[in-house]
Motif scaffolding. Structure first.
Motif, PDB file in Angstrom:
ATOM      1  N   GLY A  27      -9.111   3.568  -6.006  1.00 18.63           N
ATOM      2  CA  GLY A  27      -9.477   3.986  -7.349  1.00 18.63           C
ATOM      3  C   GLY A  27     -10.166   2.904  -8.157  1.00 18.63           C
ATOM      4  O   GLY A  27     -10.852   3.193  -9.123  1.00 18.63           O
ATOM      5  N   ASP A  28     -10.009   1.660  -7.747  1.00 22.41           N
ATOM      6  CA  ASP A  28     -10.666   0.562  -8.444  1.00 22.41           C
ATOM      7  C   ASP A  28     -12.148   0.474  -8.116  1.00 22.41           C
ATOM      8  O   ASP A  28     -12.896  -0.216  -8.791  1.00 22.41           O
ATOM      9  N   TYR A  29     -12.591   1.146  -7.043  1.00 24.13           N
ATOM     10  CA  TYR A  29     -13.962   0.996  -6.563  1.00 24.13           C
ATOM     11  C   TYR A  29     -14.746   2.301  -6.478  1.00 24.13           C
ATOM     12  O   TYR A  29     -15.899   2.273  -6.082  1.00 24.13           O
ATOM     13  N   ASN A  30     -14.146   3.451  -6.812  1.00 24.29           N
ATOM     14  CA  ASN A  30     -14.762   4.755  -6.555  1.00 24.29           C
ATOM     15  C   ASN A  30     -14.991   4.887  -5.056  1.00 24.29           C
ATOM     16  O   ASN A  30     -14.101   5.239  -4.345  1.00 24.29           O
ATOM     17  N   ILE A  31     -16.162   4.574  -4.582  1.00 19.72           N
ATOM     18  CA  ILE A  31     -16.433   4.547  -3.143  1.00 19.72           C
ATOM     19  C   ILE A  31     -16.422   3.084  -2.731  1.00 19.72           C
ATOM     20  O   ILE A  31     -17.058   2.248  -3.371  1.00 19.72           O
ATOM     21  N   LEU A  32     -15.690   2.772  -1.662  1.00 22.52           N
ATOM     22  CA  LEU A  32     -15.610   1.378  -1.234  1.00 22.52           C
ATOM     23  C   LEU A  32     -16.975   0.855  -0.808  1.00 22.52           C
ATOM     24  O   LEU A  32     -17.701   1.534  -0.077  1.00 22.52           O
ATOM     25  N   ALA A  67       0.831  -1.209   0.000  1.00 24.54           N
ATOM     26  CA  ALA A  67       0.000   0.000   0.000  1.00 24.54           C
ATOM     27  C   ALA A  67       0.864   1.256   0.000  1.00 24.54           C
ATOM     28  O   ALA A  67       0.571   2.218  -0.720  1.00 24.54           O
ATOM     29  N   GLU A  68       1.929   1.263   0.797  1.00 25.63           N
ATOM     30  CA  GLU A  68       2.797   2.441   0.859  1.00 25.63           C
ATOM     31  C   GLU A  68       3.511   2.693  -0.466  1.00 25.63           C
ATOM     32  O   GLU A  68       3.633   3.831  -0.903  1.00 25.63           O
ATOM     33  N   LYS A  69       3.978   1.639  -1.108  1.00 27.86           N
ATOM     34  CA  LYS A  69       4.645   1.789  -2.402  1.00 27.86           C
ATOM     35  C   LYS A  69       3.684   2.298  -3.461  1.00 27.86           C
ATOM     36  O   LYS A  69       4.017   3.170  -4.256  1.00 27.86           O
ATOM     37  N   ARG A  70       2.487   1.750  -3.487  1.00 29.03           N
ATOM     38  CA  ARG A  70       1.503   2.159  -4.491  1.00 29.03           C
ATOM     39  C   ARG A  70       1.027   3.582  -4.256  1.00 29.03           C
ATOM     40  O   ARG A  70       0.747   4.316  -5.205  1.00 29.03           O
ATOM     41  N   ALA A  71       0.918   3.997  -3.004  1.00 25.17           N
ATOM     42  CA  ALA A  71       0.415   5.334  -2.681  1.00 25.17           C
ATOM     43  C   ALA A  71       1.334   6.423  -3.203  1.00 25.17           C
ATOM     44  O   ALA A  71       0.875   7.516  -3.531  1.00 25.17           O
ATOM     45  N   LEU A  72       2.621   6.136  -3.295  1.00 30.24           N
ATOM     46  CA  LEU A  72       3.565   7.135  -3.788  1.00 30.24           C
ATOM     47  C   LEU A  72       3.268   7.557  -5.223  1.00 30.24           C
ATOM     48  O   LEU A  72       3.590   8.667  -5.629  1.00 30.24           O
ATOM     49  N   HIS A  73       2.652   6.679  -5.987  1.00 32.59           N
ATOM     50  CA  HIS A  73       2.424   6.915  -7.417  1.00 32.59           C
ATOM     51  C   HIS A  73       0.942   6.895  -7.765  1.00 32.59           C
ATOM     52  O   HIS A  73       0.576   6.517  -8.874  1.00 32.59           O
ATOM     53  N   SER A  74       0.097   7.267  -6.811  1.00 28.41           N
ATOM     54  CA  SER A  74      -1.337   7.195  -7.040  1.00 28.41           C
ATOM     55  C   SER A  74      -2.039   8.433  -6.484  1.00 28.41           C
ATOM     56  O   SER A  74      -1.613   9.011  -5.491  1.00 28.41           O
ATOM     57  N   PHE A  75      -3.129   8.801  -7.128  1.00 31.00           N
ATOM     58  CA  PHE A  75      -3.996   9.858  -6.615  1.00 31.00           C
ATOM     59  C   PHE A  75      -4.940   9.297  -5.557  1.00 31.00           C
ATOM     60  O   PHE A  75      -5.536  10.032  -4.797  1.00 31.00           O
ATOM     61  N   PHE A  76      -5.106   7.982  -5.529  1.00 34.81           N
ATOM     62  CA  PHE A  76      -6.100   7.330  -4.680  1.00 34.81           C
ATOM     63  C   PHE A  76      -5.478   6.772  -3.406  1.00 34.81           C
ATOM     64  O   PHE A  76      -4.314   6.392  -3.376  1.00 34.81           O
ATOM     65  N   ASP A  77      -6.312   6.696  -2.381  1.00 34.50           N
ATOM     66  CA  ASP A  77      -5.879   6.076  -1.132  1.00 34.50           C
ATOM     67  C   ASP A  77      -5.702   4.579  -1.337  1.00 34.50           C
ATOM     68  O   ASP A  77      -6.391   3.950  -2.146  1.00 34.50           O
TER      69      ASP A  77
END
Length: 73
Positions: free
Chosen positions: A48-53, A21-31
């Motif tokens: 970002g895969d779900y819009n709203i969880l 999660a930490e690695k992906r967050a560096l390169h993402s607009f989404f939580d």
């Protein structure tokens, strides 16, 4: 996109999901969320895969890493 890592030790599974999660967050607009699962242990999920969880996923969030990219120019 969800990433899962099957592991016998729940704490190891948690830290692996947190690292993802930490690695992906560096390169993402989404939580990025760490989700607890009875069968998988823990896994990282990109909001970002779900819009709203969905409620069934949001109830199992144990940690959130905020997206590191800003959309402000």
């Amino acid at each position: 996109m969800a990433y899962s890592m099957h592991c016998a030790l729940p704490s190891r599974s948690y830290f692996e999901a947190l690292e993802t999660a930490e690695k992906r967050a560096l390169h993402s607009f989404f939580d990025q969320h760490v989700i607890e699962d009875d069968e998988l242990g823990f896994f990282a999920l990109d909001e970002g895969d779900y819009n709203i969880l969905p409620a069934n996923l949001s109830a199992r969030v144990v940690h959130t890493v905020h997206g590191g990219m800003l959309d402000e120019f």
